[in-house]
Each structure stands twice: as C-alpha cells, then as structure tokens.
Motif scaffolding. Sequence first.
Motif: not given
Length: 479
Positions: A262-263, A372-377, A405-408, A432-435
């Motif tokens: 993804g990165h 996902d836990r870190t990406w959401m944090a 995270w990919i869905d959120v 869109h900013e946190p994405v």
Amino acid sequence: MYWRNPLHIGLRVLLTTLLLAGLGLVVAQGFEWHSHWDRIRDRGVLTVALRESEGVYWPTDQRYSGLEMELLQKLGERLNLRVQLFSVTETQDLYRALASGAVDMALPGTTTGYNSTAFMPGLPYLMSDVGLVRSMAARKPELERQHIALLDPVNHDWLARRLASRHPGLTFEGLTGAPTAELMTRIELDELDMALMDERDFRVQRPFFPDQRFDTLTDQPRPVSPLFRQSRDRSLLNRVNDVLRELRASGQLERLRDRHLGHTGDFDYVGTLTFERHMQSRLPDFLDLFKAEAEATGMDWRLLAAVAYQESHWRARAVSPTGVKGIMMVTLTTAREMGIDNRLDPAQSIRAGSRYLDGLRERMPERITEPDRTWMALAAYNVGSGHLEDARIITESQGDDPDAWIDVRSHLPKLALKAWYPWTKHGYARGHEPVVYVANIRRYYNLLRRAFPDEIRDEREGESLDQLPFPGLPVTPGL
C-alpha cells in the motif's frame, strides 16, 4: 473340446473383461488415493520455493516478511499444513526446483507468461504491468543499442522475445535473474541500460532509486499467481485456488496487498529527495530524543520520527496558523494532558506527542490488530478519536470492516459530506486529511526503516535452495 464350446468361450471372455475392469477400478482408485494433494496431506508439509525480494520475502528488522510470505502463512493455516519454504535469490533456481519436483509449488511473485507449458498458474492474487526500468535522465531509448536484463527469465521471456524480434540489435545481459535491487543499482551506476520487470517490483524499490522511471510495455496488467508443475493431477492447484477464493471473498487478500504494498502506490519525487536531505541534516539533532521515547513507550523510534517529519519536517520551533507548536505539533490541550509546559522544547514536544500517540493506540479496541491498530491511532492523532470512531461506525453501517484500516480510510472522507456528517456524533471533519496523513507517514516510515535497519538476525521461516527437501535434486545457481 471343452475350450471350443461357445458357451465356455463366452464365459471366459466375460470373466476376463470383468477382471480387467475390476483391476482398472482398483488402479484408478489407487491413483486417486495417491493424488498430489493426498501425498502432501499425508506428510503434513507443503514445500514451496519463494523468491527473495522486498515485498515478497525479505528480512525486515527482526523477521522475514512480505506479501507472498504472509499469503503462504494463511494458506498453511487453512490447509492445516506446515509450510516449508525454500528461498532463492535468482529466479532461475526457483523454476528449476519446481520443474524437477523438488518443491510442490512456487511463488516467484512475478507476472505469469503467456505460453509457459512447463508450469500451471493458479488464480491470481495480484495484478501488475510489465515494462522497462531506466534512468530518468536518459533520453527515449533506441532499443537496438541497449543492454537489458530480465528480472524473471521465464515469466518475462515472452516479452523479451517480442522485443528481440522487433529490435534485433538489443542485447540481453548476463545479469538476468538477479534481484530487483541489484538490477536497479546497476542502472544507477550506469553498468546497465535497462531492466525488464513488473511494476510491482519497481514501485517497491523506487523510493530508494528516485532517478529511475518505469515505461509500461503491456496493454493491461498481467496476473501474479502461484505456479505448479504441469500435470494432469490438479488436486493441489484446486485446493490452493479454493483458499485464494476464500481470501478474496473475505477481503483478507486486499488487506494483505495493502499491508505490504500500500505504501508504494504514490510517489513524490521532490518530497522524497527533500526527506533524504533532511534525514542527513536535521534528524541527527533529534535522534537520541526519539530513541529515548521509543524506549519509554515501546514504540518504534522510526515511526515516531516519521510522525514528527509529517508534522513539522523536523523543525523544533514550527508553529501552525491554528496554534499547534513544536516538532510534534502538539496542541495546548494535549500539552497540559501530557504534563509539559514548553511545546517548543523538542524533548518535551517529542515526549508529549509520543505518549499521546501511544495512549491512542492502547485505547483502540483489542480486536484491532497490527498494523491496522497503529494506522488508526495515527488517524486519530490527526483528526481526533471521536471523528475516527464516527468513520468506523459509518464503515460498519456500509457492510465493511470497522477494524480494518483499508476499509475505514475509504469512508473517512464522508465526514466532510452533508449526506453523512449531520448524523454523526462529532459532526463535520475534513476526513480526507487523515487518509493522506497516514499514507505519508507510512512512506516516511518505510524510508527510515531502510536507512536505519534494526540488527537483523537470520530467523527466516525457510531455507535456501541449496538444501532441498528431496535428495538427489540439487539446484545449481545461475543458468
């Protein structure tokens, strides 16, 4: 005589026919019982050849990781088998092992060829274009004068032959089959003009070779699939395909792709060069502070440094128009909660930002797993925990996974839409900013991990291909 009696002759023919039919049935049942899948199930081990490459199977910090690596782990779990890996650095060895029957299947991680008769592809788990990698400074190449290497001499042979037929003066180098990073390094050193490879491999390496480009040669993306030895017995292939269908239907396959690739989707040429320059000039002033807070929180100092770069470009006295300050851009409220009184002091700012992020991660529901836990944090660090929770509720209401995270991230932008935000608990947010925020940090984090690798212990899951599971089937490196 007795044997000339027509009745007895007829009975003899009938008995012979029945005997042969019964023998054929027993033989057929025996072959079915000893199918490729049955043999693997009986021994409890699936042997797989795997290409060593970043994003496929590669040492990252204290362990080996990659899309194909994790895909094989999922496959072993669902088939109730232990997966025995045999890694290769040159792709020819992988195909040689599969063709000889030394392994049950192979994951080269490259696009499958058009006319391969030696191997059977399974269902694709990824799609990629195929093209030529070259220096950005080079003019449009005249292929008759170019020296080209192939990443995969088997799967990419069809395209190489097409190029050769159209450009008779083209020369294929002996580096064919070498790892991606080596080919791109040779281009960087002007020892090689171009390399034929999948865009998937190019994107993984591009942040480290920003002066190179990819020119697509295919009209549409090609499939990346597991490979099996050509045979009428498709029992193993069918089992693996069933698992791939299950992973695709559950959304797990897409999450695996995002986790490992993804990165690589977006690339900022100027931004990457600026980051590398700042990594040399600014980061050393704060390195010990990041490491100290990593020790205190248990977080990776490179992640903390990536967050700080996204926030301030590692400027200790940065101030935003909204009043957040310091290298971690801490708000006044957060500063008070974290017990600091000077946000422009880099030590205090890094302490407050790191511990605030750690707290956000700890408060995530336990069922949300890493990464996902870190990406959401990180998203909560940017937009606030309340808005993130609103996005997770929207995600669940639309039938997607609020813990992925990919869905959120696909639903976060709805927090700025009138059709959605009036019905949320915390109202409007620029979703869109946190994405973008998380995507940038993931890119910086990946660059930092490459520049500052942790001490690597060779704890690979598998073995190199000079140690095959069946005796008498050596694999000699190179063609």
